[in-house]
Design a protein around this motif. Structure first.
Motif, mmCIF file in Angstrom:
data_model
loop_
_atom_site.group_PDB
_atom_site.id
_atom_site.type_symbol
_atom_site.label_atom_id
_atom_site.label_comp_id
_atom_site.label_asym_id
_atom_site.label_seq_id
_atom_site.Cartn_x
_atom_site.Cartn_y
_atom_site.Cartn_z
ATOM 1 N N ILE A 11 3.677 12.899 -28.915
ATOM 2 C CA ILE A 11 4.684 13.912 -28.636
ATOM 3 C C ILE A 11 4.096 15.283 -28.962
ATOM 4 O O ILE A 11 3.536 15.483 -30.043
ATOM 5 C CB ILE A 11 5.954 13.699 -29.502
ATOM 6 C CG1 ILE A 11 6.474 12.260 -29.394
ATOM 7 C CG2 ILE A 11 7.024 14.734 -29.160
ATOM 8 C CD1 ILE A 11 6.995 11.876 -28.050
ATOM 9 N N HIS A 26 7.029 14.424 -24.125
ATOM 10 C CA HIS A 26 6.410 13.103 -24.242
ATOM 11 C C HIS A 26 5.084 13.187 -23.498
ATOM 12 O O HIS A 26 5.039 13.037 -22.290
ATOM 13 C CB HIS A 26 7.326 12.065 -23.586
ATOM 14 C CG HIS A 26 7.516 10.853 -24.397
ATOM 15 N ND1 HIS A 26 8.740 10.458 -24.844
ATOM 16 C CD2 HIS A 26 6.640 9.935 -24.850
ATOM 17 C CE1 HIS A 26 8.622 9.350 -25.538
ATOM 18 N NE2 HIS A 26 7.344 9.009 -25.555
ATOM 19 N N GLN A 29 2.152 7.880 -23.503
ATOM 20 C CA GLN A 29 2.969 6.749 -23.947
ATOM 21 C C GLN A 29 2.134 5.486 -24.076
ATOM 22 O O GLN A 29 1.225 5.252 -23.288
ATOM 23 C CB GLN A 29 4.089 6.498 -22.936
ATOM 24 C CG GLN A 29 4.988 7.690 -22.722
ATOM 25 C CD GLN A 29 5.979 7.426 -21.631
ATOM 26 O OE1 GLN A 29 6.820 6.555 -21.763
ATOM 27 N NE2 GLN A 29 5.864 8.159 -20.538
#
Length: 92
Positions: A11, A26, A29
């Protein structure tokens, strides 16, 4: 405590140029932690992802969030989240 082979999300937090408001994004991931030592974390990423991390780090702060290994869902889009938009989502 993070350990090698743990999955994390990256993040980024910084100031949104358009609004000058604090925003989070974001960035990446389900990234694998390659190693940890002396408070440093090495992530297993592609070269373009490394450049993205370097750019975000130079312009704000990065936070690693430990993921549940069984959680394979991904956020569909990368869009900055400000405190205002987070509160709007919570009211829905």
């Amino acid at each position: 405590m993070l350990k090698a082979n743990y999955p994390v999300d990256v993040i980024a937090v910084g100031t949104a140029p358009e609004t000058k408001a604090q925003a989070s994004l974001h960035l990446l991931q389900n990234v694998v932690v390659a190693a940890t030592a002396n408070g440093h974390v090495t992530l297993l990423v592609l070269p373009e992802e490394a450049r993205l991390i370097a750019l975000a780090r130079a312009n704000g702060q990065l936070t690693l969030v430990l993921r549940n290994e069984k959680d394979l869902d991904l956020v569909d889009e990368r869009r900055p989240e400000t405190l205002k938009t987070m509160l709007q989502h919570l009211k829905k």
